[in-house]
Design a protein around this motif. Structure first.
Motif, mmCIF file in Angstrom:
data_model
loop_
_atom_site.group_PDB
_atom_site.id
_atom_site.type_symbol
_atom_site.label_atom_id
_atom_site.label_comp_id
_atom_site.label_asym_id
_atom_site.label_seq_id
_atom_site.Cartn_x
_atom_site.Cartn_y
_atom_site.Cartn_z
ATOM 1 N N VAL A 1 0.849 -1.205 0.000
ATOM 2 C CA VAL A 1 0.000 0.000 0.000
ATOM 3 C C VAL A 1 0.881 1.251 0.000
ATOM 4 O O VAL A 1 0.607 2.215 -0.735
ATOM 5 C CB VAL A 1 -0.964 -0.007 1.220
ATOM 6 N N VAL A 2 1.921 1.243 0.807
ATOM 7 C CA VAL A 2 2.803 2.414 0.871
ATOM 8 C C VAL A 2 3.535 2.605 -0.462
ATOM 9 O O VAL A 2 3.706 3.734 -0.940
ATOM 10 C CB VAL A 2 3.798 2.278 2.048
ATOM 11 N N ARG A 3 3.964 1.514 -1.083
ATOM 12 C CA ARG A 3 4.611 1.612 -2.393
ATOM 13 C C ARG A 3 3.684 2.322 -3.388
ATOM 14 O O ARG A 3 4.097 3.227 -4.126
ATOM 15 C CB ARG A 3 4.949 0.203 -2.912
ATOM 16 N N LEU A 4 2.413 1.933 -3.390
ATOM 17 C CA LEU A 4 1.459 2.533 -4.322
ATOM 18 C C LEU A 4 1.118 3.971 -3.925
ATOM 19 O O LEU A 4 0.899 4.827 -4.786
ATOM 20 C CB LEU A 4 0.202 1.657 -4.411
ATOM 21 N N ALA A 5 1.101 4.236 -2.620
ATOM 22 C CA ALA A 5 0.847 5.613 -2.168
ATOM 23 C C ALA A 5 2.005 6.525 -2.575
ATOM 24 O O ALA A 5 1.805 7.690 -2.926
ATOM 25 C CB ALA A 5 0.654 5.645 -0.649
ATOM 26 N N ARG A 6 3.215 5.987 -2.530
ATOM 27 C CA ARG A 6 4.367 6.783 -2.994
ATOM 28 C C ARG A 6 4.245 7.083 -4.483
ATOM 29 O O ARG A 6 4.557 8.180 -4.943
ATOM 30 C CB ARG A 6 5.661 6.019 -2.740
ATOM 31 N N GLU A 7 3.789 6.079 -5.223
ATOM 32 C CA GLU A 7 3.621 6.282 -6.659
ATOM 33 C C GLU A 7 2.523 7.325 -6.913
ATOM 34 O O GLU A 7 2.648 8.197 -7.766
ATOM 35 C CB GLU A 7 3.254 4.944 -7.314
ATOM 36 N N GLU A 8 1.460 7.214 -6.133
ATOM 37 C CA GLU A 8 0.375 8.186 -6.231
ATOM 38 C C GLU A 8 0.911 9.592 -5.954
ATOM 39 O O GLU A 8 0.615 10.538 -6.690
ATOM 40 C CB GLU A 8 -0.711 7.815 -5.197
ATOM 41 N N ALA A 9 1.709 9.715 -4.876
ATOM 42 C CA ALA A 9 2.274 11.022 -4.524
ATOM 43 C C ALA A 9 3.144 11.558 -5.661
ATOM 44 O O ALA A 9 3.126 12.753 -5.975
ATOM 45 C CB ALA A 9 3.078 10.906 -3.234
ATOM 46 N N ARG A 10 3.914 10.658 -6.297
ATOM 47 C CA ARG A 10 4.784 11.078 -7.401
ATOM 48 C C ARG A 10 3.958 11.658 -8.553
ATOM 49 O O ARG A 10 4.255 12.721 -9.094
ATOM 50 C CB ARG A 10 5.607 9.873 -7.873
ATOM 51 N N HIS A 11 2.869 10.979 -8.911
ATOM 52 C CA HIS A 11 2.009 11.467 -9.989
ATOM 53 C C HIS A 11 1.365 12.803 -9.617
ATOM 54 O O HIS A 11 1.327 13.732 -10.420
ATOM 55 C CB HIS A 11 0.905 10.437 -10.299
ATOM 56 N N LEU A 12 0.849 12.873 -8.381
ATOM 57 C CA LEU A 12 0.180 14.113 -7.949
ATOM 58 C C LEU A 12 1.177 15.260 -7.875
ATOM 59 O O LEU A 12 0.866 16.401 -8.230
ATOM 60 C CB LEU A 12 -0.495 13.904 -6.585
ATOM 61 N N ALA A 13 2.390 14.947 -7.412
ATOM 62 C CA ALA A 13 3.420 15.985 -7.304
ATOM 63 C C ALA A 13 3.811 16.495 -8.694
ATOM 64 O O ALA A 13 3.994 17.700 -8.906
ATOM 65 C CB ALA A 13 4.640 15.430 -6.565
ATOM 66 N N GLU A 14 3.934 15.565 -9.628
ATOM 67 C CA GLU A 14 4.263 15.981 -11.004
ATOM 68 C C GLU A 14 3.200 16.901 -11.567
ATOM 69 O O GLU A 14 3.496 17.901 -12.223
ATOM 70 C CB GLU A 14 4.363 14.747 -11.909
ATOM 71 N N ALA A 15 1.921 16.559 -11.308
ATOM 72 C CA ALA A 15 0.831 17.348 -11.876
ATOM 73 C C ALA A 15 0.700 18.705 -11.214
ATOM 74 O O ALA A 15 0.277 19.680 -11.838
ATOM 75 C CB ALA A 15 -0.486 16.583 -11.760
ATOM 76 N N LEU A 55 -0.006 14.940 -1.338
ATOM 77 C CA LEU A 55 -1.051 14.159 -0.664
ATOM 78 C C LEU A 55 -1.859 15.041 0.288
ATOM 79 O O LEU A 55 -3.088 15.020 0.292
ATOM 80 C CB LEU A 55 -0.431 12.984 0.102
ATOM 81 N N LEU A 56 -1.152 15.823 1.083
ATOM 82 C CA LEU A 56 -1.800 16.718 2.048
ATOM 83 C C LEU A 56 -2.780 17.671 1.360
ATOM 84 O O LEU A 56 -3.874 17.939 1.875
ATOM 85 C CB LEU A 56 -0.698 17.513 2.785
ATOM 86 N N ASP A 57 -2.397 18.149 0.196
ATOM 87 C CA ASP A 57 -3.219 19.116 -0.531
ATOM 88 C C ASP A 57 -4.584 18.548 -0.926
ATOM 89 O O ASP A 57 -5.528 19.297 -1.162
ATOM 90 C CB ASP A 57 -2.475 19.592 -1.788
ATOM 91 N N GLN A 58 -4.682 17.210 -0.995
ATOM 92 C CA GLN A 58 -5.983 16.610 -1.307
ATOM 93 C C GLN A 58 -6.987 16.845 -0.191
ATOM 94 O O GLN A 58 -8.187 16.906 -0.424
ATOM 95 C CB GLN A 58 -5.840 15.086 -1.476
ATOM 96 N N TYR A 59 -6.484 16.932 1.038
ATOM 97 C CA TYR A 59 -7.380 17.050 2.187
ATOM 98 C C TYR A 59 -7.442 18.474 2.716
ATOM 99 O O TYR A 59 -8.425 18.875 3.315
ATOM 100 C CB TYR A 59 -6.926 16.095 3.297
ATOM 101 N N GLU A 60 -6.338 19.231 2.501
ATOM 102 C CA GLU A 60 -6.254 20.583 3.045
ATOM 103 C C GLU A 60 -5.669 21.491 1.955
ATOM 104 O O GLU A 60 -4.464 21.797 1.983
ATOM 105 C CB GLU A 60 -5.349 20.561 4.288
ATOM 106 N N PRO A 61 -6.491 21.883 0.985
ATOM 107 C CA PRO A 61 -5.970 22.634 -0.163
ATOM 108 C C PRO A 61 -5.243 23.903 0.267
ATOM 109 O O PRO A 61 -5.780 24.708 1.022
ATOM 110 C CB PRO A 61 -7.231 22.964 -0.969
ATOM 111 N N GLY A 62 -4.008 24.024 -0.212
ATOM 112 C CA GLY A 62 -3.216 25.213 0.103
ATOM 113 C C GLY A 62 -2.303 25.023 1.308
ATOM 114 O O GLY A 62 -1.399 25.821 1.535
#
Lengths: 496, 496
Positions: free
Chosen positions: B133-147, B156-163
């Motif tokens: 799960v953590v491996r996939l969460a890291r991958e998720e973070a990488r994609h979100l960070a790139e975007a 990841l934090l920005d999904q729950y607390e924008p800004g």
């Protein structure tokens, strides 16, 4: 693995099944839980979903898939499923979108206005809205008839009772019409000599609820796959895996809720008993409205008001409500089988109910076929009510032709199902007695499994494998035969 | 009327809003009503709908519509709404479908196994699933960070607390970390000298339910637009027009349910208070998880445990549960504000709760950024638990790093929101007191409208108009300032 057109159709059906699951739960919640201010958003959400489901059901690719699937090698079950997929595709595609929307709008307007108009006995105010709904229902019938090759009324009836035709309804209702008024009179004369004790309330809601749940357990309802709640108008909703029944309680009277709960348990058991390995496909679905009603009436009337079943209910009643003289078994049975002609269909007993249905059938059929107009309804209603039940409804629209929500909301062709259901139920129990001559003794011993097993094997697990007439033949060994209903009423109400 | 790209985007958002309505009600029903055998069909139905919603949210046409809308003339509110539409579009499109599915599958497997593994204290059994799960969460973070151009954890934090950014979390948690352990010790020493009477049960569920509903009325909850039910894990669900809160009851203890209900009423009031004329658009939605928690904690902690509010609660408690010595107001207040370091976050009091959150933040952030691995978690957990709360969790995974469902179900970046919410809530009440120096007297007089009006104007009706930091600035006149939380705890728990 080759991916056939039939497989693709099944995949799409499964998707519709899942989306309909959400509609069904949201609809149940709307009746059982939703506070008033949630209504607008809920209606919008369900309408959006309804549109989406309609869009999926009318996807232009389906026409080609259906044609290809017809050429594929299918076994008997797959063939029946394809027939049902075609049926629902035809129903969804037969109507122009503009007509669907116009009818939905007219019906919702007419029904909304009816709520107040009925209170005010305002037929004159109601008639314009009803005329428009009937005009659109006739147009709907015309489209459906064109697509199916059926007559106008049969095209509507077929939506609720696949395979049933008005010639058949004429035959069985014609038979019923001969002997029903005389039977009602004979029962009235007999019951006038049988004094009945009234139960003395109050009966707290929580005790009634526990009693209803115990009755559901006695009837084999699976509480791990369903529940009982309250709503203004009792119904059985949810999904086969999670049946949501509702009832309502009156503190001064417990029998209406108890018998209503037993009625809905019949609907619920049918749904719980559908074949799990077919679920998601149309073939798994309950066959028809009449068949559904045959299950609720099997539970409520054939079994629920059976003198031996009353003996099983009595200890539960005493457990939850305490004992009193009116709870003596014979008296309880008299209470459950009391016959009293009245103007209101939903309050009618088992014996007078069919008269209400025949009356409506004899009006709605010529109405759809254009032999009569909306303005002719009150006079016809009054004449038939006098003829069938000896009651005068002249000028009393409220308790006469304005009492039901059906016509105003565009539901035409549905009424016969109630009485077809009562006849099917009598036919099931007649067949059971032929196969199990000791059925009544078994019921008296509380061995109700014999009844449930028969219904499960012959009805519930058959789903929509056969059209209604074939299902009736296979289950009971003969086509619909009103003699069983007559024999049941004579035996139950006249001891004949 | 010209149809702009922005209009078309709004139309699509409205559609998503309506479909999400059905998901939300079905999810609430799943927790509050659904019998066990309904779970598979419900999960399938909701997954089907989730897929459909994802498909609509990633429609390729959206990219062009968004680009065109950016060129259109929009007012300030429309501009904010477009920003939020872009945010959700980015979130939905940043992740490859295969990753979404793999993560969902891994998380659901890991969470399912965790239920039993936790009981057995089986970290060795849990660690493989968690690693995936953590491996996939890291991958998720990488994609979100790139975007988004954010760092891995911030994405990841920005999904729950924008800004919100981790530099800011570091600043406020760093401050908290300085004084919190000392404060916990001081409160412990003070409370050791204050004997407290325990309420004597039993407290019947029906009485607790009526008490909870009365407390909700006192707090202005609109029962025509929401309801209170039961579930194993209390939550606030439903939709703004129809808020579905749940609680749970223990017959031997009423305060947990009562305070839990007050907590959820804060969430519910935020939802009920969102701007109706914006509903259906992202701008109408509650701003963030931290902001949401700031409302539940405004209700539960700032107001609910306020000594003057306890005086308002006391008559309701006596009305529904009868009187007893433990219900004397000062004793009730001591019960509500008892501080006791413990290993379990969800059982923690207001003062020790932030220590649990800091601990998790200091582990999940380096975990996502790759400075530590899953196998490092237990040792880090034990060390920080000793450091922050003086408790030994060595070998006790069950009450240590295996106690939460979050990480195993892939929820990383969420924990800070709990304590950010507590800080925001303290900041709101500090601002209220600056603007209304007689606030505490008003609360004592039962004039709670002053509190609700302030929250409604500054928070609820603002929806997602501003990113969190700007909303905080506009509402309270300053950026997030942990001094208010410290002052609140000192005043409430040390009388300082």
């Amino acid at each position: 693995m080759s991916h056939t057109a039939y497989d693709e159709l099944c995949r799409r059906q499964l998707r519709l099944h899942r989306l309909n699951h959400l509609q069904s739960i949201a609809g149940w919640d709307q009746s059982a839980n939703m506070p008033s201010k949630g209504n607008e958003a809920r209606s919008e959400a369900m309408a959006e979903m309804g549109g989406l489901i309609h869009q999926l059901a009318t996807d232009p690719q389906l026409k080609d898939l259906l044609a290809r699937a017809e050429q594929e090698q299918l076994d008997e079950v797959q063939g029946a499923n394809l027939r049902e997929i075609q049926r629902s595709w035809r129903a969804a595609n037969a109507l122009p979108q503009a007509l669907v929307e116009a009818k939905s709008l007219a019906a919702s307007r007419c029904e909304h206005a009816w709520r107040e108009q009925r209170q005010r006995n305002d037929w004159a105010g109601h008639v314009d809205g009803l005329r428009e709904v009937v005009r659109l229902a006739r147009e709907e019938a015309r489209h459906l008839a064109e697509a199916s090759g059926l007559s106008l009324y049969d095209a509507l009836l077929d939506q609720y009772e696949p395979g049933m035709r008005s010639t058949e309804v004429d035959r069985v209702f014609g038979d019923l019409r001969q002997w029903l008024p005389g039977l009602i009179q004979a029962v009235g004369a007999k019951q006038a000599k049988e004094p009945t004790l009234e139960p003395q309330g109050p009966f707290p809601k929580s005790a009634q609820r526990a009693l209803g749940e115990d009755a559901m357990r006695l009837l084999g309802f699976d509480f791990e796959a369903g529940r009982l709640d309250e709503s203004a108008h009792p119904f059985c909703g949810g999904v086969p895996e999670d049946v949501r029944m509702t009832t309502r309680y009156r503190v001064d009277s417990f029998l209406p809720s108890l018998m209503g709960t037993i009625h809905e348990t019949g609907h619920g058991s049918y749904e719980q008993g559908l074949r799990r390995d077919w679920l998601g496909q149309p073939i798994a679905q309950a066959r028809s409205m009449g068949l559904h009603e045959s299950q609720s009436l099997s539970f409520e009337m054939q079994l629920g008001s059976h003198p031996a079943f009353v003996e099983l209910l009595r200890p539960l009643i005493v457990k939850h409500l305490g004992d009193q003289p009116a709870f003596e078994s014979a008296n309880l049975h008299r209470l459950m089988t009391r016959v009293q002609p009245g103007t209101i269909r939903v309050d009618a007993d088992e014996v007078t109910y069919p008269a209400h249905v025949i009356l409506r059938y004899e009006i709605e059929r010529p109405l759809i076929e254009g032999q009569i107009e909306v303005d002719d309804i009150p006079a016809l209603w009054d004449a038939k009510m006098m003829e069938l039940l000896g009651l005068d409804t002249r000028g009393n629209y409220k308790d006469g032709c304005m009492q039901d929500v059906h016509w105003g909301s565009g539901l035409i062709g549905y009424f016969p199902c109630y009485t077809l259901g009562a006849m099917y139920a009598a036919q099931w129990f007649a067949a059971m007695r032929r196969e199990m001559p000791d059925l009544d003794q078994r019921i008296a011993r509380g061995e109700l499994g014999a009844v449930f097993d028969w219904l499960r094997e012959r009805i519930w697990t058959q789903g929509s494998r056969w059209e209604t007439p074939e299902l009736v033949q296979r289950a009971s060994g003969e086509t619909l035969n009103p003699a069983h209903f007559r024999a049941h009423l004579q035996s139950r109400y006249l001891g004949a």
